[in-house]
Design an enzyme around this catalytic site. Sequence first.
Site, mmCIF file in Angstrom:
data_model
loop_
_atom_site.group_PDB
_atom_site.id
_atom_site.type_symbol
_atom_site.label_atom_id
_atom_site.label_comp_id
_atom_site.label_asym_id
_atom_site.label_seq_id
_atom_site.Cartn_x
_atom_site.Cartn_y
_atom_site.Cartn_z
ATOM 1 N N GLU A 177 3.592 3.301 3.878
ATOM 2 C CA GLU A 177 3.458 2.079 3.067
ATOM 3 C C GLU A 177 4.711 1.792 2.257
ATOM 4 O O GLU A 177 4.888 2.317 1.172
ATOM 5 C CB GLU A 177 2.252 2.195 2.119
ATOM 6 C CG GLU A 177 2.081 0.940 1.261
ATOM 7 C CD GLU A 177 0.889 0.997 0.311
ATOM 8 O OE1 GLU A 177 0.234 2.038 0.222
ATOM 9 O OE2 GLU A 177 0.637 -0.028 -0.354
ATOM 10 N N LYS A 219 1.547 0.229 6.706
ATOM 11 C CA LYS A 219 0.863 -0.590 5.688
ATOM 12 C C LYS A 219 1.910 -1.403 4.940
ATOM 13 O O LYS A 219 2.500 -0.926 3.972
ATOM 14 C CB LYS A 219 0.082 0.309 4.730
ATOM 15 C CG LYS A 219 -0.594 -0.436 3.593
ATOM 16 C CD LYS A 219 -1.691 0.388 2.951
ATOM 17 C CE LYS A 219 -2.232 -0.301 1.710
ATOM 18 N NZ LYS A 219 -3.487 0.273 1.247
HETATM 19 P P1 13P Z 1 -3.839 -3.558 -3.093
HETATM 20 O O1 13P Z 1 -4.565 -4.134 -1.913
HETATM 21 O O2 13P Z 1 -4.577 -3.768 -4.396
HETATM 22 O O3 13P Z 1 -2.398 -3.951 -3.138
HETATM 23 O O4 13P Z 1 -3.865 -1.978 -2.921
HETATM 24 C C1 13P Z 1 -3.644 -1.442 -1.695
HETATM 25 C C2 13P Z 1 -2.961 -0.147 -1.847
HETATM 26 O O5 13P Z 1 -3.418 0.864 -1.339
HETATM 27 C C3 13P Z 1 -1.694 -0.102 -2.585
HETATM 28 O O6 13P Z 1 -1.097 1.137 -2.415
#
Ligand code: 13P
Length: 340
Positions: A177, A219
Site C-alpha cells: 500500500e 492497495k
Molecule cells: P481508508 O479507506 O479509510 O483510507 O483506510 C484504508 C486503509 O487501510 C488505509 O491504510
Amino acid sequence: MTTSLDEVAYKMCAGGKGILAADESSSTIKKRFDAIGVESTFDNRRDYREMLFRSDEAMTKYISGVILFDETIRQKAKDGTPLVELIQKADSIPGIKVDAGAKPQPGAPGETITEGLDGLGGRLKEYYDLGARFAKWRAVIDIGAGIPSYTSLIANAQALARYAALCQEANIVPIVEPEVLMDGDHDIDRCYDVTEWVLKEVFQQLFYARIRLEGMVLKPNMIVPGMKSPKQVSYEQVAEKTVRVLKNCVPSAVPGIAFLSGGQSDEAATGHLDAMIKIGNLPWNLTFSYGRALQAAPQKAWSGKPENWGAGQAAFTHRAKMNYLAALGKWAADEEKKAA
Ligand code: 13P
C-alpha cells in the site's frame, strides 16, 4: 506453498468481494470513537468489531478478508469465540497490519518513512499461527511544495519491498500500500504524476526484492484532485485517469488491486470504483479495501449503544453491498437511496 499464496491473493479480490480495513491503530480508533462520543476501551473496541464481524450477510457475501490490528487478532468475542474465528466462519480471510506507522523521515523535511521491519519475520510467523493469511504495510506519500522527494520515495518503496519479501517467505500475502494522500489543493493531474512515479518506483523495488507478483495485492489511492482543490471532477474522469495510471504501472501478473478510500465520501468511493469497472477490459480484478468508506456509517448508527447493534450491522451491510455491486460494475446511484 506458492500456489496457496496465489490462491489467497486471487480470492481477496475476486467476484466483487472486497476487503474491510478494520486495522485502525489505538490512536486512530480513539479518534473515530471520539467523533461518536464513545470511550475507546478494550471492551468497546471489541464490541464494535464483533458487531461488524457478526454481520452475516456482509461478511459471507461481500467481504473477502478483514485487516486486523494486533490487539484484535488476539481478542475474543463476548462469548469467548476468537474474533478471528468469526471471520473464518464467514469464509472470509483474516489479515494483519504489520507496519509500525509513518514516522518523520530524517533528511526529508515534511515527509515520512514507514517503520516496522525489525523483527518482522518472527512477528509474521506468530501472526500466521494466529490465523493471518495476508498482511498490510502502508507507505504515506504527501503532495506539497517540493514534495515528494526522491529521498523519501525510494526509502518507502524499498521498505515496502522488504516487507513484501518477508511476507512471502512466511507464506503470507503482502498487501502493498503506497498511499498518495489527497490532502492539499493540488489538481488531479498532479495526483496522476506523483502516483505514476510512486508506482514505477514500487514495482522496480518489488522486482529487485524478487517478489512473486501473482502472490501479492496492490492497495493504491485513486487518481483524485486534492480535497481543497477548486477543480473537482466527475466519477468518470477519476475512473479514466486511475485505470490509465494503473495500466501504465502495474503488471498484469498482479491478480488484484484493492483501493483505499483515503477520505473520499462513502458514495464517491463507491461511484469511482463502479465507473472503473464499467470501462472494462482490465487485466486485474479491481475492488475495495476501505476503512472509512465502509465504517463511517456503521460507527454513526451504532454510537456505542447495545440497542443500536442491528442498526450498525444494517449500515455496514448496506455499504458493503454497494461496494460489492460497484466492484461488479452494477452499482446504480439510486440504490443508495434505499436506506440501510
Ligand atoms: P481508508 O479507506 O479509510 O483510507 O483506510 C484504508 C486503509 O487501510 C488505509 O491504510
